[in-house]
Design a protein around this motif. Structure first.
Motif, PDB file in Angstrom:
ATOM      1  N   HIS B  87       0.878  -1.161   0.000  1.00 39.30           N
ATOM      2  CA  HIS B  87       0.000   0.000   0.000  1.00 39.30           C
ATOM      3  C   HIS B  87       0.914   1.208   0.000  1.00 39.30           C
ATOM      4  N   GLU B  88       0.961   1.913  -1.098  1.00 36.87           N
ATOM      5  CA  GLU B  88       1.972   2.956  -1.260  1.00 36.87           C
ATOM      6  C   GLU B  88       1.932   4.035  -0.183  1.00 36.87           C
ATOM      7  N   THR B  89       0.770   4.291   0.387  1.00 37.73           N
ATOM      8  CA  THR B  89       0.692   5.369   1.376  1.00 37.73           C
ATOM      9  C   THR B  89       1.181   4.924   2.750  1.00 37.73           C
ATOM     10  N   VAL B  90       0.876   3.712   3.145  1.00 36.80           N
ATOM     11  CA  VAL B  90       1.172   3.340   4.532  1.00 36.80           C
ATOM     12  C   VAL B  90       2.284   2.296   4.688  1.00 36.80           C
ATOM     13  N   MET B  91       2.778   1.713   3.604  1.00 32.58           N
ATOM     14  CA  MET B  91       3.787   0.660   3.785  1.00 32.58           C
ATOM     15  C   MET B  91       5.127   1.255   4.246  1.00 32.58           C
ATOM     16  N   GLY B  95      11.074   1.674  -2.529  1.00 31.73           N
ATOM     17  CA  GLY B  95      11.940   1.334  -3.651  1.00 31.73           C
ATOM     18  C   GLY B  95      11.838  -0.123  -4.059  1.00 31.73           C
ATOM     19  N   HIS B  96      13.013  -0.737  -4.287  1.00 36.80           N
ATOM     20  CA  HIS B  96      13.047  -2.115  -4.777  1.00 36.80           C
ATOM     21  C   HIS B  96      12.431  -3.088  -3.796  1.00 36.80           C
ATOM     22  N   GLN B  97      12.576  -2.777  -2.496  1.00 35.74           N
ATOM     23  CA  GLN B  97      12.012  -3.662  -1.477  1.00 35.74           C
ATOM     24  C   GLN B  97      10.482  -3.719  -1.600  1.00 35.74           C
ATOM     25  N   ALA B  98       9.869  -2.563  -1.825  1.00 38.65           N
ATOM     26  CA  ALA B  98       8.410  -2.502  -1.972  1.00 38.65           C
ATOM     27  C   ALA B  98       7.972  -3.304  -3.191  1.00 38.65           C
ATOM     28  N   GLU B  99       8.697  -3.142  -4.278  1.00 37.61           N
ATOM     29  CA  GLU B  99       8.356  -3.881  -5.496  1.00 37.61           C
ATOM     30  C   GLU B  99       8.510  -5.378  -5.274  1.00 37.61           C
ATOM     31  N   GLN B 100       9.547  -5.754  -4.473  1.00 38.41           N
ATOM     32  CA  GLN B 100       9.784  -7.162  -4.158  1.00 38.41           C
ATOM     33  C   GLN B 100       8.600  -7.747  -3.386  1.00 38.41           C
ATOM     34  N   ASN B 101       8.099  -6.975  -2.394  1.00 40.24           N
ATOM     35  CA  ASN B 101       6.940  -7.419  -1.612  1.00 40.24           C
ATOM     36  C   ASN B 101       5.744  -7.685  -2.518  1.00 40.24           C
ATOM     37  N   LEU B 102       5.536  -6.753  -3.424  1.00 40.23           N
ATOM     38  CA  LEU B 102       4.414  -6.879  -4.351  1.00 40.23           C
ATOM     39  C   LEU B 102       4.572  -8.146  -5.176  1.00 40.23           C
ATOM     40  N   HIS B 103       5.759  -8.314  -5.708  1.00 45.72           N
ATOM     41  CA  HIS B 103       6.032  -9.463  -6.566  1.00 45.72           C
ATOM     42  C   HIS B 103       5.864 -10.782  -5.805  1.00 45.72           C
ATOM     43  N   ASP B 104       6.380 -10.822  -4.569  1.00 49.56           N
ATOM     44  CA  ASP B 104       6.292 -12.043  -3.754  1.00 49.56           C
ATOM     45  C   ASP B 104       4.842 -12.429  -3.490  1.00 49.56           C
TER      46      ASP B 104
END
Lengths: 214, 356
Positions: B87-91, B95-104
């Protein structure tokens, strides 16, 4: 001296349709204007006056009359007599195309010749067909607004109009057509009655028209 | 002095708040109080459903209204019963870590997808890009793997303000791009957080989605028309209207119909559920409904302070009131009839009447 013959033209059902349609439109337009823009403001609370509720009640009674009239006309377009069926006014046959041309020439004062026929001339028939389609849209948008929470009407309404507000907008705009139509219709009926003594106006009461004896 | 700031920001949701939130959701869903323990049980279960929350063309107002409700328990309850993986506002990740979470999450787990905001489709979707990918591509990647999709807010549901004419970015709602997945629309600008919470709790408790209307809106929240539940409805029926804002009738709390209230055209639970936990909603504070839960609301509900949209005459740039257009055409018709009659009479005077 011209001699005339009496012909049966309009069935009882068509005359009934006409007057149900005409009278309901008078009530629908009047109450419709009130519902869109209520011109009274009662101001006294608990005064036992319900102008909006009353206007809407009249509107719905007239609306059901109007809907029944539309259903009758649909029936007559298919099962009516020779003058009432839809094929009699569609400009597809040679006879009908010729009538359309002659009617346009006569109405624009270019020609004095009158193409004699028992039923509607094609120009009138097409105007009535257009009004019939407008009436169907009025009925559909009206029921969509009357039963907003009924699944059946919501399904159709959303498909045809998108949302309630667009249905209301279309309902209001099309109302103007009925007023415009009434002005033209009354004028041309009187104009034709004055130009061609065939008993056009009385035919919608009696069902009979008078034609030149062959 | 009491430490109100830290109390208000206490991250722990207490039992009382938890039960309160579940009860509110049960009431919104129209469930009997016998169902509340089931809702509580479902919400308290250890397996929290994973949620991916995507933001596209939006103002984050839907998230804000959810997180900043004056009643903090609602948002906390939500964050407590779901695992909000992206969740872009509260996570916390970036960066890459956020994209990794999404992908996982997308590749390894079942999840519920929540979409906030419209998706621009024109010019290859370049008008909304996150991490170098267009909104269209992100949705195409994530949506097919979701077990259900919730479109929150009018933008995600129907395109919202972005899709208003002339819709320069070709914005559309989720349901226009995704098929073959259960999609629930929770429109509103913003929608009531209770409607969102109710949908989530319904899914957790009954393992299926709530009943929907023809626009895929849950019937428990969008099944009734605002007008039919409005506290000012008696004024409507008895013909008492506000003529303009600030007049005597406005002070007396009369019906806002004549100043453009769209309550008769709009489906939502606003009059019943209300907002901000202090029992207010637009009409209760003297402003008409703007019809924000309906498709094409920006095009059909404006002008907000008039009853009907204006008529746009194509090609001319003329925008006019519907009644003015009608009166003008009716007037022109009457004039044409008059001219036609005059020409006929003139012709007859010149040529003389035909002898029968």
């Amino acid at each position: 001296m011209a001699t005339y013959e009496k012909h049966h033209c309009w069935s009882v059902l068509l005359r009934l349709f006409h007057w149900m349609f005409a009278l309901s439109i008078v009530f629908l337009v009047t109450t419709g204007f009130y519902i869109n823009n209520p011109w009274t403001n009662t101001m006294i609370e608990g005064s036992l006056s319900f102008p909006m509720a009353t206007m809407r009640y009249i509107h719905y009674v007239a609306a059901y009359t109007f809907s029944a009239a539309v259903a009758i006309r649909l029936f007559l377009y298919i099962f009516g007599n020779a003058q009432e069926r839809i094929w009699d006014i569609l400009p597809f046959t040679k006879r009908n195309l010729n009538n359309l041309k002659m009617t346009l020439l006569q109405y624009s004062y270019i020609s004095d010749k009158h193409d004699e026929r028992l039923g509607h001339n094609i120009l009138a028939g097409l105007a009535y067909l257009f009004t019939f389609i407008a009436a169907v849209i009025m009925v559909l948008s009206g029921f969509f607004m009357l039963y907003p929470e009924a699944s059946f009407w919501q399904g159709w309404g959303v498909m045809l109009f998108g949302n309630q507000q667009f249905a209301r907008f279309l309902h209001h705009l099309l109302m103007w057509w009925f007023m415009i139509f009434a002005v033209i219709h009354l004028y041309l009926c009187i104009w034709n009655d004055a130009n061609e003594p065939e008993g056009l106006i009385s035919s919608i009461f009696t069902g009979a028209k008078f034609k030149h004896k062959a | 002095m009491a430490d109100t700031v830290n109390n208000a920001l206490d991250p722990q949701l207490d039992r009382r708040g938890f039960l309160k939130g579940c009860t509110m959701a049960a009431a919104a869903l129209g469930l009997s109080d016998a169902m509340i323990p089931k809702l509580v049980e479902a919400a308290a279960t250890a397996e929290r459903p994973r949620v991916i929350w995507l933001h596209f063309q939006e103002c984050t107002g839907c998230t804000e209204s959810l997180l900043r409700s004056s009643h903090p328990d609602l948002a906390r309850l939500l964050l407590d019963i779901i695992s909000l993986d992206y969740h872009e506002t509260v996570m916390a990740a970036a960066g890459h870590q956020a994209e990794q979470n999404l992908h996982d999450t997308v590749s390894k787990h079942p999840f519920i997808l929540v979409v906030e905001g419209a998706i621009p489709t024109k010019d290859g979707g370049i008008y909304c890009k996150i991490a170098g990918k267009t909104a269209v591509d992100i949705l195409a990647e994530v949506a097919p793997k979701a077990s259900a999709i919730i479109a929150i807010g009018t933008c995600a549901a129907f395109g919202g303000v972005q899709a208003a004419a002339p819709n320069p970015t070709g914005a559309v709602g989720v349901q226009d791009l995704v098929s073959g997945k259960p999609i629930i629309n929770i429109p509103g600008c913003p929608p009531n957080p209770v409607s969102f919470l109710g949908t989530i709790l319904h899914y957790l408790t009954f393992k299926r989605l709530p009943a929907l209307d023809h626009l895929n809106r849950p019937l428990f929240a969008y099944g009734r028309r605002i007008h039919d539940h409005c506290e000012r409805r008696p004024h409507f029926d008895e013909g008492r209207f506000v003529e303009q804002f600030g007049d005597e009738f406005h002070k007396l709390g009369y019906c806002l119909y004549k100043v453009g209230c769209k309550g008769p055209e709009t489906f939502s639970n606003c009059p019943a559920v209300r907002f901000n936990d202090v029992g207010v909603w637009p009409v209760s504070v003297g402003h008409g409904c703007t019809g924000c839960t309906e498709p094409n609301f920006w095009d059909t509900m404006t002008p907000f302070y008039e009853r009907l949209p204006n008529v746009k005459i194509p090609g001319s740039g003329i925008i006019a009131d519907a009644d003015k257009v009608g009166k003008t055409i009716l007037g022109a018709t009457a004039a044409a009839v008059g001219i036609h009659a005059a020409v006929g009479i003139g012709k007859r005077l010149i040529k003389g009447k035909d002898q029968e």
